[in-house]
Design an enzyme around this catalytic site. Structure first.
Site, short mmCIF file in Angstrom:
data_model
loop_
_atom_site.label_atom_id
_atom_site.label_comp_id
_atom_site.label_asym_id
_atom_site.label_seq_id
_atom_site.Cartn_x
_atom_site.Cartn_y
_atom_site.Cartn_z
N SER A 151 -6.82 -5.60 2.75
CA SER A 151 -5.50 -5.07 2.44
C SER A 151 -4.55 -5.30 3.62
O SER A 151 -4.36 -6.44 4.02
CB SER A 151 -5.61 -3.60 2.04
OG SER A 151 -4.44 -3.17 1.41
N ASP A 283 -6.54 -5.82 -9.38
CA ASP A 283 -6.08 -5.51 -8.03
C ASP A 283 -4.56 -5.38 -7.95
O ASP A 283 -3.82 -6.09 -8.66
CB ASP A 283 -6.54 -6.64 -7.10
CG ASP A 283 -6.74 -6.22 -5.66
OD1 ASP A 283 -5.99 -5.35 -5.19
OD2 ASP A 283 -7.63 -6.79 -5.01
N HIS A 310 -8.86 -2.91 -6.20
CA HIS A 310 -8.51 -3.23 -4.81
C HIS A 310 -9.68 -3.08 -3.85
O HIS A 310 -9.56 -3.41 -2.67
CB HIS A 310 -7.37 -2.29 -4.38
CG HIS A 310 -6.60 -2.73 -3.17
ND1 HIS A 310 -5.90 -3.92 -3.10
CD2 HIS A 310 -6.39 -2.12 -1.97
CE1 HIS A 310 -5.30 -4.02 -1.93
NE2 HIS A 310 -5.59 -2.95 -1.22
#
Length: 333
Positions: A151, A283, A310
């Protein structure tokens, strides 16, 4: 990405893939698109003291907690970069199984987790985190290593690469945020596709709405993490709120922090080391956007995890770890 997870325990997962309140809230049942909502705790062996180096490293602003597993291996080390910003590394610790192949270095970035938490918002800038990473790897004597960023950890990985490229053997960019504005735009497109009741509440963006937290959690359950994990819960418990709010905003959907203009998508063609892009089918880092980054990046490949959002490393751990392991083995410099 740390998302200010709402944990009021007012929802339970139903077999019909719905969220239902334990309390009467007006909206009796909110049906979620039929993805793969499930409880799938990921178990892993707790870190062993054997072949482990654990210490605090002095960086600008304080000391950060670091732990290297599998330190006796001669393979090129892997350095794990958690997201958030301010979401400590616990949720990535199932990746410690990679220590069987090579040294794996975890650390909690300053301001969260087991690291010190100075009350100084001026410290929470990406450039300082890049220098922090350099201080950490230097303290372990690492001269060449792979980076795995998750991320917003991918922002740190890429910016570190452009400053210290000779040290980076390759990178895994998991659920990447290469353009923060694009990331937010994609999130709002996902919001529009949720059931009308949820979507309307989120689009109104009124946090005083008594149903806002429930709608927000519904979004997270579909597009952030479709499961349950004690590792993820531990990261939530020890999050760095000041870091997150300074750099990102007050929640996942509101980008107001100092990363709001971040964009390295135009620089991806300048990366010369091998890259593995990963994302989940559901995601917030959408497959379409991640594929665009992949096509812009030389020596890159991409893997989509079909039953993940995610947190693919927790949602499909066996497939995820196998993909990372194979990438690293095939990319020996």
């Amino acid at each position: 990405l740390f998302w200010r997870f709402v944990r009021h325990q007012s929802f339970v997962i139903q077999k019909g893939f719905a969220l239902k309140s334990k309390h009467k809230i007006g909206v009796d049942m909110i049906t979620i698109p039929k993805t793969i909502l499930r409880h799938n705790e990921v178990y892993y062996n707790k870190p062993s003291k054997k072949n482990m180096i654990e210490k605090f490293v002095e960086v600008e602003g304080g000391k950060v907690y670091c732990r290297m597993e599998g330190s006796s291996s001669e393979e090129i080390p892997l350095v794990i970069l958690h997201g958030g910003p301010g979401y400590p590394s616990y949720y990535l610790e199932n990746l410690e199984v990679l220590k069987k192949q090579r040294p794996v270095l975890f650390y909690d970035q300053l301001g969260c987790g087991r690291s010190q938490r100075p009350n100084n918002s001026k410290l929470w800038v990406l450039e300082r985190f890049v220098n922090e990473l350099e201080a950490v790897v230097t303290s372990f004597g690492l001269e060449k290593f792979f980076l795995l960023g998750h991320s917003t950890g991918t922002m740190l990985a890429v910016d570190y690469y452009f400053k210290f490229r000779k040290k980076v053997a390759g990178m895994v960019l998991a659920s990447p945020v290469m353009n923060s504005r694009k990331y937010i735009e994609d999130e709002w497109e996902l919001v529009k596709k949720l059931p009308q009741k949820i979507s309307a509440i989120l689009r109104n963006n009124d946090k005083n709405d008594p149903f806002y937290d429930q709608a927000y959690e519904a979004f997270l359950k579909v597009h952030m993490f479709q499961g349950e994990s004690k590792l993820e819960e531990k990261s939530n418990e020890e999050l760095g709120e000041q870091v997150y709010e300074t750099m990102w905003g007050d929640n996942e959907l509101n980008l107001t922090g100092n990363l709001r203009e971040y964009d390295r998508s135009k620089n991806l063609s300048g990366i010369s080391c091998p890259i593995l892009f990963t994302c989940g089918r559901f995601d917030t880092a959408t497959p379409k956007t991640v594929e665009g980054y992949h096509l812009l990046t030389p020596q890159s490949k991409m893997v989509i995890f079909e039953n993940s959002a995610h947190m693919a490393h927790l949602e499909e751990p066996e497939k995820y770890i196998a993909s990372v392991k194979n990438f690293l083995l095939l990319r020996r410099p």
